[in-house]
Design a protein around this motif. Structure first.
Motif, mmCIF file in Angstrom:
data_model
loop_
_atom_site.group_PDB
_atom_site.id
_atom_site.type_symbol
_atom_site.label_atom_id
_atom_site.label_comp_id
_atom_site.label_asym_id
_atom_site.label_seq_id
_atom_site.Cartn_x
_atom_site.Cartn_y
_atom_site.Cartn_z
ATOM 1 N N PHE A 55 5.605 -7.421 -6.083
ATOM 2 C CA PHE A 55 6.197 -8.703 -5.403
ATOM 3 C C PHE A 55 7.067 -9.167 -4.825
ATOM 4 N N TRP A 56 7.865 -9.735 -5.807
ATOM 5 C CA TRP A 56 9.567 -10.194 -5.488
ATOM 6 C C TRP A 56 10.576 -9.371 -5.113
ATOM 7 N N LYS A 57 10.263 -8.991 -5.549
ATOM 8 C CA LYS A 57 11.610 -6.979 -6.004
ATOM 9 C C LYS A 57 11.409 -6.587 -4.692
ATOM 10 N N HIS A 58 10.194 -6.085 -4.460
ATOM 11 C CA HIS A 58 10.492 -4.835 -4.002
ATOM 12 C C HIS A 58 9.271 -5.505 -2.318
ATOM 13 N N ALA A 59 8.143 -5.705 -2.478
ATOM 14 C CA ALA A 59 7.257 -6.178 -1.036
ATOM 15 C C ALA A 59 8.384 -7.101 -0.496
ATOM 16 N N LEU A 60 8.546 -8.066 -0.387
ATOM 17 C CA LEU A 60 9.336 -9.541 0.507
ATOM 18 C C LEU A 60 10.336 -8.569 1.316
ATOM 19 N N ARG A 61 11.223 -8.385 -0.349
ATOM 20 C CA ARG A 61 12.841 -7.741 0.774
ATOM 21 C C ARG A 61 12.112 -7.043 1.277
ATOM 22 N N ASN A 62 11.885 -5.464 1.559
ATOM 23 C CA ASN A 62 11.188 -5.190 2.804
ATOM 24 C C ASN A 62 10.395 -5.650 3.282
ATOM 25 N N SER A 63 9.651 -6.001 3.326
ATOM 26 C CA SER A 63 8.990 -7.064 3.993
ATOM 27 C C SER A 63 9.224 -7.818 5.028
ATOM 28 N N LEU A 64 11.318 -8.265 4.422
ATOM 29 C CA LEU A 64 12.220 -9.167 6.465
ATOM 30 C C LEU A 64 13.139 -8.246 6.585
ATOM 31 N N VAL A 65 12.779 -6.946 6.633
ATOM 32 C CA VAL A 65 13.422 -6.461 7.767
ATOM 33 C C VAL A 65 12.782 -6.408 9.722
ATOM 34 N N ASP A 102 0.909 -1.533 0.512
ATOM 35 C CA ASP A 102 -0.400 -0.042 0.016
ATOM 36 C C ASP A 102 1.094 1.292 0.143
ATOM 37 N N SER A 103 2.385 1.086 0.417
ATOM 38 C CA SER A 103 2.687 2.364 -0.171
ATOM 39 C C SER A 103 3.262 2.869 -1.255
ATOM 40 N N GLU A 104 3.587 4.408 -1.294
ATOM 41 C CA GLU A 104 3.440 5.143 -2.393
ATOM 42 C C GLU A 104 4.486 3.645 -3.187
ATOM 43 N N PHE A 105 5.272 4.683 -2.987
ATOM 44 C CA PHE A 105 6.291 3.545 -3.970
ATOM 45 C C PHE A 105 6.116 2.310 -5.179
ATOM 46 N N VAL A 106 5.031 2.037 -4.250
ATOM 47 C CA VAL A 106 4.379 1.096 -5.319
ATOM 48 C C VAL A 106 3.285 0.831 -6.049
ATOM 49 N N ARG A 107 3.078 1.874 -5.517
ATOM 50 C CA ARG A 107 1.686 2.522 -6.593
ATOM 51 C C ARG A 107 2.165 3.400 -7.724
ATOM 52 N N PHE A 108 3.713 3.320 -7.670
ATOM 53 C CA PHE A 108 4.199 4.322 -8.484
ATOM 54 C C PHE A 108 4.854 3.437 -9.242
ATOM 55 N N ALA A 109 5.064 2.817 -9.008
ATOM 56 C CA ALA A 109 5.836 0.885 -9.807
ATOM 57 C C ALA A 109 4.884 0.729 -10.383
ATOM 58 N N ARG A 110 3.279 0.381 -10.074
ATOM 59 C CA ARG A 110 2.326 -0.052 -10.896
ATOM 60 C C ARG A 110 2.171 1.038 -11.671
ATOM 61 N N SER A 111 1.776 2.254 -12.022
ATOM 62 C CA SER A 111 1.713 2.984 -12.894
ATOM 63 C C SER A 111 2.829 3.192 -13.401
ATOM 64 N N LYS A 112 3.845 2.883 -13.478
ATOM 65 C CA LYS A 112 4.416 2.654 -14.472
ATOM 66 C C LYS A 112 4.515 1.269 -15.752
ATOM 67 N N GLY A 113 3.392 0.226 -14.859
ATOM 68 C CA GLY A 113 3.678 -0.949 -15.560
ATOM 69 C C GLY A 113 4.310 -2.306 -15.442
ATOM 70 N N VAL A 114 4.684 -1.999 -14.209
ATOM 71 C CA VAL A 114 5.446 -3.092 -13.422
ATOM 72 C C VAL A 114 4.220 -4.409 -12.940
ATOM 73 N N SER A 115 4.465 -5.324 -13.771
ATOM 74 C CA SER A 115 4.370 -6.249 -13.173
ATOM 75 C C SER A 115 3.742 -5.982 -12.204
ATOM 76 N N GLU A 116 2.987 -7.228 -11.034
ATOM 77 C CA GLU A 116 2.496 -7.476 -10.322
ATOM 78 C C GLU A 116 3.341 -8.514 -9.405
ATOM 79 N N ARG A 117 3.911 -9.308 -10.196
ATOM 80 C CA ARG A 117 4.959 -10.724 -9.479
ATOM 81 C C ARG A 117 5.856 -9.506 -9.010
#
Length: 307
Positions: A218-228, A200-215
């Protein structure tokens, strides 16, 4: 980074010294070990002679200083009950505990990560509800009750798994699952919360607006940041493993350090109690130190300059 390492090492040494003092005092409060070693009708002369030979007639601070001198030489003392050195007792039991903890950690990763990711990706669906119920159940059920239930079901009723002891791969399944259940619940809930926050963060919304795939998101941004946050509680999880090991090893008659600690407490074997607690303390402090270093690998934005 060098300054951070020095500070963390100093803190680790101070923690170990404080731990040794606390355990030393508390192990003497539980009672006189001579009451266990000697029969009730022992002559007072025998008890007095043994008290003097073991140094129990000296003040506590003298006993502690003597203990620390021995500890500096790598001497953890001898068991009051078996007269075997504490080092030998720990060396004999440690491989069984480490192997069980390793299998439990594999169970944790295999169960917790899919459960947490499923609850985050499928939010608002029955799958999320099931994942949340499983996580809540894992944190609510007592480990000893789960162990007894598994023995009753899979050993006595179905005769699929051995009820106790160690010897083969099948002996690991029930104790490792029981030990990992509480940690699985905690890790999956932390991972789910972290994933929802990142998705739900801003940089993920920005990535979606640029057409980056959900897969890819999830794997390159969301999961890595969630491991902290998951790594942040790794030391807590290890402490839970240590606590669970005592209960699980007693229930399943596992020949490890946890069962050794239980027997030492029951028999008031204070040298053995001190050795077990110091060993687990060293392991927990070492893991926390490694976790601090892994922060920079998982999240490069973290800096230790002011640590």
């Amino acid at each position: 980074m060098g300054r951070f390492l020095i500070i963390r090492l100093v803190q680790a040494v101070m923690a170990l010294v404080l731990l040794s003092m606390l355990v030393f005092v508390l192990s003497r409060i539980i009672g006189n070990p001579l009451d266990i070693m000697l029969p009730p009708d022992s002559p007072p002369e025998v008890k007095a002679r043994l008290t003097e030979s073991m140094g129990l007639n000296k003040p506590l601070y003298i006993q502690y200083l003597t203990y620390m001198k021995q500890l500096m030489r790598g001497d953890l003392g001898k068991s009051v009950r078996s007269r075997e050195t504490v080092t030998e007792s720990l060396r004999a039991r440690l491989p069984a505990s480490l192997s069980l903890a390793a299998v439990a950690m594999v169970f944790t990763v295999v169960m917790a990560f899919p459960l947490g990711m499923l609850a985050a990706v499928k939010r608002g669906t029955p799958l999320e509800t099931i994942a949340k119920i499983l996580a809540l159940s894992g944190q609510s059920l007592p480990a000893f009750w789960v162990g007894i239930l598994l023995i009753h079901l899979f050993s006595l009723k179905l005769d699929w798994l051995p009820p106790s002891g160690s010897g083969g791969p099948t002996h690991y399944i029930m104790p490792a699952f029981t030990m990992s259940l509480f940690v699985v619940a905690g890790v999956s809930r932390l991972l789910r919360t972290g994933l929802l926050e990142v998705l739900d963060s801003e940089f993920v919304r920005f990535a979606r607006s640029k057409g980056v795939s959900e897969r890819s998101i999830f794997w390159k941004h969301a999961l890595r940041n969630s491991l902290v946050p998951v790594l942040g509680f790794a030391g807590v999880y290890l402490s839970i493993f240590v606590t669970m090991a005592v209960v699980v090893e007693v229930v399943f008659a596992w020949p490890g350090v946890g069962r050794l600690a239980f027997n030492a407490i029951f028999l008031r074997d204070y040298p053995l109690i001190q050795g077990v607690v110091l060993l687990t303390g060293v392991i927990v402090i070492a893991v926390n130190f490694v976790v601090d270093l892994l922060y920079a690998v998982v999240d490069p934005r973290i800096r230790y300059g002011g640590a």
